[in-house]
Design a protein around this motif. Structure first.
Motif, PDB file in Angstrom:
ATOM      1  N   TRP A 273       0.828  -1.210   0.000  1.00 28.88           N
ATOM      2  CA  TRP A 273       0.000   0.000   0.000  1.00 28.88           C
ATOM      3  C   TRP A 273       0.863   1.261   0.000  1.00 28.88           C
ATOM      4  O   TRP A 273       0.462   2.291  -0.574  1.00 28.88           O
ATOM      5  CB  TRP A 273      -1.010   0.004   1.142  1.00 28.88           C
ATOM      6  CG  TRP A 273      -0.505   0.241   2.546  1.00 28.88           C
ATOM      7  CD1 TRP A 273      -0.306  -0.684   3.512  1.00 28.88           C
ATOM      8  CD2 TRP A 273      -0.173   1.504   3.132  1.00 28.88           C
ATOM      9  NE1 TRP A 273       0.135  -0.090   4.668  1.00 28.88           N
ATOM     10  CE2 TRP A 273       0.223   1.250   4.464  1.00 28.88           C
ATOM     11  CE3 TRP A 273      -0.173   2.823   2.668  1.00 28.88           C
ATOM     12  CZ2 TRP A 273       0.635   2.267   5.340  1.00 28.88           C
ATOM     13  CZ3 TRP A 273       0.235   3.839   3.531  1.00 28.88           C
ATOM     14  CH2 TRP A 273       0.629   3.555   4.845  1.00 28.88           C
ATOM     15  N   LYS A 274       2.037   1.197   0.617  1.00 27.26           N
ATOM     16  CA  LYS A 274       2.917   2.373   0.610  1.00 27.26           C
ATOM     17  C   LYS A 274       3.384   2.697  -0.804  1.00 27.26           C
ATOM     18  O   LYS A 274       3.460   3.872  -1.201  1.00 27.26           O
ATOM     19  CB  LYS A 274       4.102   2.136   1.541  1.00 27.26           C
ATOM     20  CG  LYS A 274       3.722   2.115   3.015  1.00 27.26           C
ATOM     21  CD  LYS A 274       4.921   1.804   3.904  1.00 27.26           C
ATOM     22  CE  LYS A 274       4.518   1.756   5.371  1.00 27.26           C
ATOM     23  NZ  LYS A 274       5.676   1.428   6.250  1.00 27.26           N
ATOM     24  N   GLY A 275       3.720   1.654  -1.579  1.00 28.77           N
ATOM     25  CA  GLY A 275       4.115   1.885  -2.965  1.00 28.77           C
ATOM     26  C   GLY A 275       2.976   2.460  -3.786  1.00 28.77           C
ATOM     27  O   GLY A 275       3.161   3.391  -4.585  1.00 28.77           O
ATOM     28  N   ARG A 276       1.762   1.947  -3.604  1.00 31.75           N
ATOM     29  CA  ARG A 276       0.598   2.464  -4.326  1.00 31.75           C
ATOM     30  C   ARG A 276       0.265   3.887  -3.907  1.00 31.75           C
ATOM     31  O   ARG A 276      -0.158   4.713  -4.713  1.00 31.75           O
ATOM     32  CB  ARG A 276      -0.589   1.520  -4.097  1.00 31.75           C
ATOM     33  CG  ARG A 276      -1.876   1.915  -4.802  1.00 31.75           C
ATOM     34  CD  ARG A 276      -2.787   2.695  -3.884  1.00 31.75           C
ATOM     35  NE  ARG A 276      -2.984   1.996  -2.630  1.00 31.75           N
ATOM     36  CZ  ARG A 276      -3.229   2.610  -1.474  1.00 31.75           C
ATOM     37  NH1 ARG A 276      -3.284   3.929  -1.388  1.00 31.75           N
ATOM     38  NH2 ARG A 276      -3.387   1.922  -0.369  1.00 31.75           N
ATOM     39  N   ALA A 277       0.476   4.212  -2.635  1.00 35.66           N
ATOM     40  CA  ALA A 277       0.147   5.541  -2.124  1.00 35.66           C
ATOM     41  C   ALA A 277       1.158   6.601  -2.525  1.00 35.66           C
ATOM     42  O   ALA A 277       0.918   7.794  -2.322  1.00 35.66           O
ATOM     43  CB  ALA A 277       0.024   5.494  -0.605  1.00 35.66           C
ATOM     44  N   GLY A 278       2.299   6.182  -3.085  1.00 32.84           N
ATOM     45  CA  GLY A 278       3.313   7.147  -3.500  1.00 32.84           C
ATOM     46  C   GLY A 278       4.338   7.461  -2.437  1.00 32.84           C
ATOM     47  O   GLY A 278       5.058   8.465  -2.542  1.00 32.84           O
ATOM     48  N   LEU A 279       4.435   6.619  -1.409  1.00 29.25           N
ATOM     49  CA  LEU A 279       5.395   6.868  -0.332  1.00 29.25           C
ATOM     50  C   LEU A 279       6.785   6.353  -0.663  1.00 29.25           C
ATOM     51  O   LEU A 279       7.709   6.490   0.134  1.00 29.25           O
ATOM     52  CB  LEU A 279       4.895   6.227   0.966  1.00 29.25           C
ATOM     53  CG  LEU A 279       3.533   6.722   1.456  1.00 29.25           C
ATOM     54  CD1 LEU A 279       3.168   6.067   2.777  1.00 29.25           C
ATOM     55  CD2 LEU A 279       3.506   8.240   1.575  1.00 29.25           C
ATOM     56  N   THR A 280       6.945   5.727  -1.833  1.00 27.12           N
ATOM     57  CA  THR A 280       8.257   5.318  -2.330  1.00 27.12           C
ATOM     58  C   THR A 280       8.556   6.100  -3.603  1.00 27.12           C
ATOM     59  O   THR A 280       7.677   6.774  -4.157  1.00 27.12           O
ATOM     60  CB  THR A 280       8.298   3.805  -2.618  1.00 27.12           C
ATOM     61  OG1 THR A 280       7.360   3.505  -3.661  1.00 27.12           O
ATOM     62  CG2 THR A 280       7.930   3.000  -1.380  1.00 27.12           C
ATOM     63  N   SER A 281       9.781   5.997  -4.072  1.00 29.84           N
ATOM     64  CA  SER A 281      10.185   6.829  -5.217  1.00 29.84           C
ATOM     65  C   SER A 281       9.714   6.277  -6.560  1.00 29.84           C
ATOM     66  O   SER A 281       9.645   7.002  -7.546  1.00 29.84           O
ATOM     67  CB  SER A 281      11.715   6.965  -5.234  1.00 29.84           C
ATOM     68  OG  SER A 281      12.332   5.687  -5.334  1.00 29.84           O
ATOM     69  N   ARG A 282       9.375   4.989  -6.615  1.00 31.86           N
ATOM     70  CA  ARG A 282       9.039   4.383  -7.903  1.00 31.86           C
ATOM     71  C   ARG A 282       7.621   4.754  -8.332  1.00 31.86           C
ATOM     72  O   ARG A 282       6.700   4.776  -7.521  1.00 31.86           O
ATOM     73  CB  ARG A 282       9.173   2.854  -7.809  1.00 31.86           C
ATOM     74  CG  ARG A 282       9.025   2.150  -9.151  1.00 31.86           C
ATOM     75  CD  ARG A 282       9.548   0.715  -9.056  1.00 31.86           C
ATOM     76  NE  ARG A 282       9.410   0.034 -10.339  1.00 31.86           N
ATOM     77  CZ  ARG A 282       8.410  -0.793 -10.634  1.00 31.86           C
ATOM     78  NH1 ARG A 282       7.501  -1.065  -9.718  1.00 31.86           N
ATOM     79  NH2 ARG A 282       8.344  -1.374 -11.810  1.00 31.86           N
ATOM     80  N   ARG A 283       7.461   5.018  -9.624  1.00 28.50           N
ATOM     81  CA  ARG A 283       6.163   5.338 -10.196  1.00 28.50           C
ATOM     82  C   ARG A 283       5.832   4.333 -11.287  1.00 28.50           C
ATOM     83  O   ARG A 283       6.721   3.804 -11.946  1.00 28.50           O
ATOM     84  CB  ARG A 283       6.149   6.762 -10.757  1.00 28.50           C
ATOM     85  CG  ARG A 283       6.346   7.848  -9.697  1.00 28.50           C
ATOM     86  CD  ARG A 283       5.156   7.884  -8.750  1.00 28.50           C
ATOM     87  NE  ARG A 283       5.280   8.904  -7.722  1.00 28.50           N
ATOM     88  CZ  ARG A 283       5.770   8.697  -6.511  1.00 28.50           C
ATOM     89  NH1 ARG A 283       6.208   7.484  -6.179  1.00 28.50           N
ATOM     90  NH2 ARG A 283       5.842   9.657  -5.629  1.00 28.50           N
ATOM     91  N   PRO A 284       4.533   4.068 -11.519  1.00 26.95           N
ATOM     92  CA  PRO A 284       4.163   3.085 -12.548  1.00 26.95           C
ATOM     93  C   PRO A 284       4.635   3.496 -13.932  1.00 26.95           C
ATOM     94  O   PRO A 284       4.597   4.679 -14.294  1.00 26.95           O
ATOM     95  CB  PRO A 284       2.632   3.066 -12.472  1.00 26.95           C
ATOM     96  CG  PRO A 284       2.292   3.593 -11.121  1.00 26.95           C
ATOM     97  CD  PRO A 284       3.359   4.591 -10.795  1.00 26.95           C
TER      98      PRO A 284
END
Length: 322
Positions: free
Chosen positions: A45-56
């Protein structure tokens, strides 16, 4: 195939959708897995929420962990067979096709045989939590025999597997929890001593029950550092896998204890460290020493609610069943 995707970061209900996309074909060194269950972790959920640097890149199928059946093998893949039950880990790491879909294409190194004795839900609960636990325990089970381990947050997913892996390796295991419900889970996992950290005498109680601690598996280093240092044996290790906040460290007490502070992040382990964690987890799984936490299940169409449940801190594991 049906797949959950998100095309930009944001709240689950706004950016996650379940759509039809072409089923991916495995390339060299890759395996296509027909997914049966998809485990949801906080990192998802952190990756989906934008709390990490990677984007789709166009779209991203979320979720790192899961269990299923090998559907197709890419060129050069050896050691796996079509129709074989497997569990997968870090499926969505630098890869568009995570496990929240009917099929996932994963590097062969992240696909591990699942014994017939293990359920699909258990397979989906391994991955990030169990491998993180194995690494925080030092990666070598033989080094724990006769030692004392303290698992902070013993009812969480990493804590659950840290208890089970350490106990199987011959360690004396103590755990801290916050409630009677979580105490029951930690005891069921195999912790010999469970202490509620909300009690004022938690450190004294740990020392009374288990004695000085050789290794701490820590979920909240700043909140628990004073307790950890009070119970840590000289030369002991504190291994933390959740240190998002700024840490202020008491140099004197750490030096006096000759303590080692270890930070663990599964994504950046060396191949040798990852292999050691997978080997330890697989051996314990084959021996029947690992169990699933209580599982809350959702269908794929409710993947947004599944991620929200993890974000809210649902006790146990959340699994999406395909």
């Amino acid at each position: 195939m049906r797949a959950a995707v998100f095309r930009r970061p944001g709240p689950a209900a706004e950016v996650l959708e379940v759509v039809d996309v072409p089923a991916p074909e495995p390339g060299a060194g890759q395996v296509r897995v027909r997914m049966v269950t998809s485990g949801v972790n906080p990192t998802d959920w952190k990756g989906r929420a934008g709390l990490t640097s990677r984007r789709p890149d166009g779209f991203q199928v979320p979720h790192h962990d899961g269990a299923g059946v090998v559907d197709a093998l890419g060129p050069t893949v050896a050691g796996l067979a079509v129709g074989q039950r497997v569990w997968v880990y870090l499926a969505a790491y630098r890869n568009r096709y995570g496990t929240a879909a009917e099929y996932a294409v994963v590097p062969a190194a992240r696909v591990v045989p699942l014994p017939d004795s293990a359920s699909d839900d258990l397979g989906a609960c391994l991955g990030v939590p169990a491998l993180t636990a194995a690494h925080c325990l030092g990666g070598v089970p033989g080094a724990l025999e006769g030692r004392t381990v303290l698992v902070a947050g013993g009812a969480g997913a990493v804590g659950h597997y840290a208890i089970q892996l350490a106990a199987r390796a011959g360690a004396r295991v103590a755990a801290t929890v916050s409630s009677a419900e979580k105490q029951a889970l930690a005891e069921k996992a195999g912790a010999a001593h469970v202490v509620r950290y909300t009690d004022g005498d938690a450190a004294d109680r740990i020392l009374e029950l288990a004695g000085p601690v050789d290794r701490v598996v820590e979920v909240a280093p700043m909140a628990n550092l004073d307790l950890d240092l009070r119970v840590l044996a000289p030369g002991g290790t504190i291994a933390t896998y959740a240190a998002d906040e700024t840490l202020t460290l008491p140099g004197g007490p750490l030096m006096s204890a000759n303590a080692t502070l270890v930070f663990a992040l599964l994504y950046t382990l060396t191949p040798e460290q990852t292999d050691a964690a997978v080997r330890w987890t697989s051996q314990a799984l084959a021996a029947g020493a690992l169990t699933a936490l209580p599982v809350t299940t959702y269908p794929l169409e409710r993947v947004a609610q599944a991620q929200d449940a993890v974000e809210r801190g649902t006790v146990g594991k959340v699994v999406v069943r395909l």
